[in-house]
Design a protein around this motif. Sequence first.
Motif, short mmCIF file in Angstrom:
data_model
loop_
_atom_site.label_atom_id
_atom_site.label_comp_id
_atom_site.label_asym_id
_atom_site.label_seq_id
_atom_site.Cartn_x
_atom_site.Cartn_y
_atom_site.Cartn_z
N ALA A 139 50.71 31.28 40.24
CA ALA A 139 49.42 31.14 39.55
C ALA A 139 48.26 31.36 40.51
N ASN A 140 48.36 30.79 41.69
CA ASN A 140 47.31 30.99 42.69
C ASN A 140 47.24 32.46 43.11
N GLN A 141 48.39 33.12 43.17
CA GLN A 141 48.41 34.53 43.55
C GLN A 141 47.71 35.38 42.49
N ARG A 142 47.98 35.07 41.21
CA ARG A 142 47.33 35.84 40.14
C ARG A 142 45.81 35.64 40.16
N LEU A 143 45.38 34.40 40.36
CA LEU A 143 43.95 34.14 40.42
C LEU A 143 43.29 34.85 41.59
N ALA A 144 43.99 34.83 42.73
CA ALA A 144 43.43 35.51 43.90
C ALA A 144 43.38 37.01 43.67
N ALA A 145 44.38 37.55 42.95
CA ALA A 145 44.38 38.99 42.67
C ALA A 145 43.21 39.35 41.75
N THR A 146 42.99 38.54 40.72
CA THR A 146 41.88 38.81 39.79
C THR A 146 40.54 38.73 40.53
N ARG A 150 37.78 41.72 41.08
CA ARG A 150 36.42 41.53 40.59
C ARG A 150 35.39 41.75 41.71
N TRP A 151 35.65 41.21 42.88
CA TRP A 151 34.71 41.36 43.99
C TRP A 151 34.69 42.80 44.50
N ALA A 152 35.80 43.48 44.41
CA ALA A 152 35.79 44.90 44.82
C ALA A 152 34.91 45.72 43.88
N THR A 153 34.93 45.37 42.59
CA THR A 153 34.09 46.08 41.63
C THR A 153 32.61 45.80 41.89
N MET A 154 32.27 44.53 42.16
CA MET A 154 30.88 44.17 42.44
C MET A 154 30.40 44.78 43.73
N THR A 165 33.83 40.42 50.10
CA THR A 165 34.93 41.17 49.47
C THR A 165 36.18 41.12 50.32
N ASP A 166 36.03 41.28 51.64
CA ASP A 166 37.20 41.23 52.54
C ASP A 166 37.82 39.83 52.53
N GLU A 167 36.99 38.80 52.44
CA GLU A 167 37.54 37.44 52.39
C GLU A 167 38.41 37.25 51.15
N LYS A 168 37.96 37.79 50.02
CA LYS A 168 38.74 37.66 48.79
C LYS A 168 40.06 38.43 48.89
N ALA A 169 40.02 39.59 49.53
CA ALA A 169 41.25 40.36 49.72
C ALA A 169 42.21 39.63 50.66
N GLY A 170 41.68 39.01 51.70
CA GLY A 170 42.53 38.24 52.62
C GLY A 170 43.14 37.03 51.94
N ASP A 171 42.38 36.38 51.06
CA ASP A 171 42.92 35.23 50.33
C ASP A 171 44.07 35.66 49.43
N LEU A 172 43.96 36.85 48.81
CA LEU A 172 45.06 37.37 47.99
C LEU A 172 46.31 37.58 48.82
N ALA A 173 46.15 38.14 49.99
CA ALA A 173 47.32 38.38 50.85
C ALA A 173 47.99 37.06 51.23
N ALA A 174 47.16 36.04 51.53
CA ALA A 174 47.72 34.73 51.88
C ALA A 174 48.47 34.12 50.70
N ARG A 175 47.90 34.26 49.50
CA ARG A 175 48.56 33.73 48.32
C ARG A 175 49.90 34.43 48.06
N VAL A 176 49.94 35.72 48.31
CA VAL A 176 51.20 36.46 48.13
C VAL A 176 52.26 35.94 49.11
N ALA A 177 51.85 35.68 50.36
CA ALA A 177 52.79 35.17 51.35
C ALA A 177 53.33 33.79 50.95
N VAL A 178 52.43 32.92 50.46
CA VAL A 178 52.86 31.58 50.02
C VAL A 178 53.83 31.71 48.84
N SER A 179 53.56 32.63 47.96
CA SER A 179 54.43 32.84 46.81
C SER A 179 55.81 33.32 47.26
N ASN A 180 55.84 34.23 48.22
CA ASN A 180 57.14 34.73 48.72
C ASN A 180 57.93 33.61 49.40
N ALA A 181 57.23 32.74 50.13
CA ALA A 181 57.92 31.62 50.78
C ALA A 181 58.51 30.66 49.76
#
Length: 401
Positions: A139-146, A150-154, A165-181
């Motif tokens: 769930a956190n990964q999906r929210l971070a992806a959305t 959104r920030w890339a569009t803005m 925008t880079d911070e939001k992209a980095g947060d998505l990557a972290a969420r993906v790693a947590v999800s994989n773990a």
Amino acid sequence: MSEHETPIDNSAEAGPDSRTLKRVGIGAGILALAVVGVGVASRISATEELRQTAAQAALPTVAVVTPKADTEGNALVLPGNVQAYNSAAIYARTNGYVRRWLADIGDQVRTGQPLAILDAPEVDQQLAAAKADYQTALANQRLAATTSVRWATMLKEDAVSQQETDEKAGDLAARVAVSNAALANVKRLKALQGFTRLAAPFDGVVTSRSAQIGALVVAGNAAAQPLFTVSDVHRVRIYVRVPQGYSAAVKPGTAATLSLPEYPGRTFTAIMTSSAGAVDPQSGAVLVQLQAANPDAALKPGAFAQVRFQVSAGHGNALALPGSAILYGNDGPTVAVVGKDGRVTVKPVTIARDEGATVQLSSGVTTQDRVIDTPPDAIRTGDRVQVQTAAAEGKGVANGR
């Protein structure tokens, strides 16, 4: 007395003359000397006979044996240990209680067949918690992806900065790693849950079972017994330690015959397949492996067997003696050999194989030697002995078997 009177002869009245007396005295003296001589000679003869009897009685009487060639064609007989072609000890990989066991000793099992079922409630609860953590991470990964999209569009409309925008992209990557773990933890616990079902790793027979219903099973306990042991006995391996002196004669492909005490009169054929190629410094032997087919399961894992190799005539020992004929001292093993004159010669020998009652020798004696059986420890070279006739004629070693 007148001249005409005849003289009277008085010699008859005077007795025997002196010559007769002399003859009688000489005869009596000779007779006395003869009697004395006979007595002395008889005493000397008796003394000499007694001396000879005493001398013969002082000589120890020994039994002798003659070294004999091995009539079995240089057979090398060694103890062997029979093992299953494959054997696996089945331990629990997870903590739990034995719910039930499905196979007992002696049962034939197939690959993947269940042997026992464990109850592991702790693992079940841990798996449920891990699945929930994974869903949270997703769930956190999906929210971070959305948010990142959104920030890339803005950013294209210059509504936000590049940094944000880079911070939001980095947060998505972290969420993906947590999800994989979290997913990896779920898979780990599923594997542990799968270990609650113990299965046979290959086709074979159950040779041990320690699982009891309701018993607590602790994984990773080094002192724990295996719950099951499964052995593949369609073929068996036989391990033999071959003395160094024979290691060159026993090569891969060499045939051997097995005999077991529970099958008197029956032999099994085995083929040497491999050798350790190194001499064990403690035993002075080379470990070799043989294999034998076992279609009727007559050869049991862990059994003791006598392994007989046929080595070439150029290897091994050709002469055998009873073990009682060997003297052991500071100079090594020796034997006492009796010569034709009754004199003893102590000879060093080389023992190639000790078979208990019989000893195989590689050097030191010949088939013409008369070796003393059970010699006294104090015997030395040059001692005189007398040989028992019956023992010298009939006793010997045929082949050490």
